[in-house]
Design a protein around this motif. Sequence first.
Motif, PDB file in Angstrom:
ATOM      1  N   THR A 248      -1.837  -1.044  -3.859  1.00 34.54           N
ATOM      2  CA  THR A 248      -2.983  -0.174  -3.587  1.00 34.54           C
ATOM      3  C   THR A 248      -2.478   1.250  -3.403  1.00 34.54           C
ATOM      4  O   THR A 248      -1.574   1.484  -2.599  1.00 34.54           O
ATOM      5  CB  THR A 248      -3.725  -0.637  -2.308  1.00 34.54           C
TER       6      THR A 248
ATOM      7  N   ASN B  83      -7.013   2.686   7.866  1.00 31.81           N
ATOM      8  CA  ASN B  83      -6.179   1.639   8.490  1.00 31.81           C
ATOM      9  C   ASN B  83      -6.860   0.958   9.678  1.00 31.81           C
ATOM     10  O   ASN B  83      -6.314   0.016  10.251  1.00 31.81           O
ATOM     11  CB  ASN B  83      -4.780   2.177   8.838  1.00 31.81           C
TER      12      ASN B  83
ATOM     13  N   PHE C  73      -1.622  -0.915   9.002  1.00 32.66           N
ATOM     14  CA  PHE C  73      -1.910  -1.614   7.755  1.00 32.66           C
ATOM     15  C   PHE C  73      -1.159  -2.950   7.647  1.00 32.66           C
ATOM     16  O   PHE C  73      -1.531  -3.804   6.856  1.00 32.66           O
ATOM     17  CB  PHE C  73      -1.487  -0.757   6.549  1.00 32.66           C
TER      18      PHE C  73
ATOM     19  N   ILE D 238       0.842  -1.194   0.000  1.00 32.99           N
ATOM     20  CA  ILE D 238       0.000   0.000   0.000  1.00 32.99           C
ATOM     21  C   ILE D 238       0.880   1.248   0.000  1.00 32.99           C
ATOM     22  O   ILE D 238       1.876   1.313   0.728  1.00 32.99           O
ATOM     23  CB  ILE D 238      -1.015   0.015   1.172  1.00 32.99           C
TER      24      ILE D 238
ATOM     25  N   ASN E 202      -3.377  -6.093   6.801  1.00 33.39           N
ATOM     26  CA  ASN E 202      -3.671  -6.771   5.544  1.00 33.39           C
ATOM     27  C   ASN E 202      -2.557  -6.636   4.501  1.00 33.39           C
ATOM     28  O   ASN E 202      -2.651  -7.190   3.425  1.00 33.39           O
ATOM     29  CB  ASN E 202      -4.985  -6.181   4.995  1.00 33.39           C
ATOM     30  N   TYR E 203      -1.493  -5.904   4.806  1.00 31.49           N
ATOM     31  CA  TYR E 203      -0.458  -5.614   3.800  1.00 31.49           C
ATOM     32  C   TYR E 203       0.912  -6.101   4.264  1.00 31.49           C
ATOM     33  O   TYR E 203       1.221  -6.108   5.455  1.00 31.49           O
ATOM     34  CB  TYR E 203      -0.417  -4.106   3.507  1.00 31.49           C
TER      35      TYR E 203
ATOM     36  N   HIS F  60      -8.705  -3.638   5.692  1.00 32.22           N
ATOM     37  CA  HIS F  60      -7.375  -3.067   5.445  1.00 32.22           C
ATOM     38  C   HIS F  60      -6.419  -3.219   6.628  1.00 32.22           C
ATOM     39  O   HIS F  60      -5.204  -3.287   6.448  1.00 32.22           O
ATOM     40  CB  HIS F  60      -7.507  -1.581   5.068  1.00 32.22           C
TER      41      HIS F  60
END
Length: 236
Positions: free
Chosen positions: A113, A148, A178, A90, A156-157, A153
Amino acid sequence: MEEFHHSILPEMHEIWQQTLNWQPSIEQQAQFQQLYEAIVIGNQKLNLTRITVPEEFWEKHLWDSLRGIVSLLPTNSVGAHSRAPLQKIIDIGTGAGFPGIPVAIALPDAEVTLLDSTQKKVAFLNSLMTEMNLQNIQTLIGRAESINKQPQHFSNYDIALVRAVAAADVCANYALPFLKAEGLAVLYRGNWTKEEETTLEDTIKKLSGKIEKIEKFTTPLSHGTRHCIYLRKTSS
Ligand code: SAH
């Protein structure tokens, strides 16, 4: 505007190779050129960036974006294609798409993203994605500090990128929630002071983050000072 119609980005193969041990493929170079032209044109209506001279665009938008994720770039060996594991990335406060778009071009197997709070910038990015047919990019409108916290979300990253958005501790507050456990935040900074580091350290303790590495370097053409601050999320 006439001058821009013939502006060609420099290729800089040797500098890419020497500094990042990587070079764009012919296809990636064409995508960089397409991105550059679209930004120059978009700039006529929207105030996207003040960096529009080809060499400066190459250095401050392309090279700088990829310098922050150099450890993720595949090392070029002709004929061998090693497939990187899928990574969710992200880019927080992406503006005209930096560092996120160059990263998505360089890492076609990653899912990127682009997040920004400004509607008109995201609308520009959406038309750019369609025009360039970049299929590994999604966009998101909203403020990092509320997005966030959303379940789809939060945590999730694998990687969060933040360039030129706010003070470093604020950026860490945006980025760390995040990340999955063991995820990595990259704060792109210019100068870096002891005071910023102290404030950052205090902030990230509460967010299950630690400073993993601070890299200082200079940009290859204008020799500007940069720092990349790498934060590791220790647990969710
Ligand atoms: N990262 C880009 C743009 C920097 S300008 C680059 O380096 O070129 C900062 C951008 O962050 C602006 O587009 C602004 O709309 C966005 N921004 C600022 N605060 C934000 C927040 N809290 N959440 C999401 N986007 C934010």
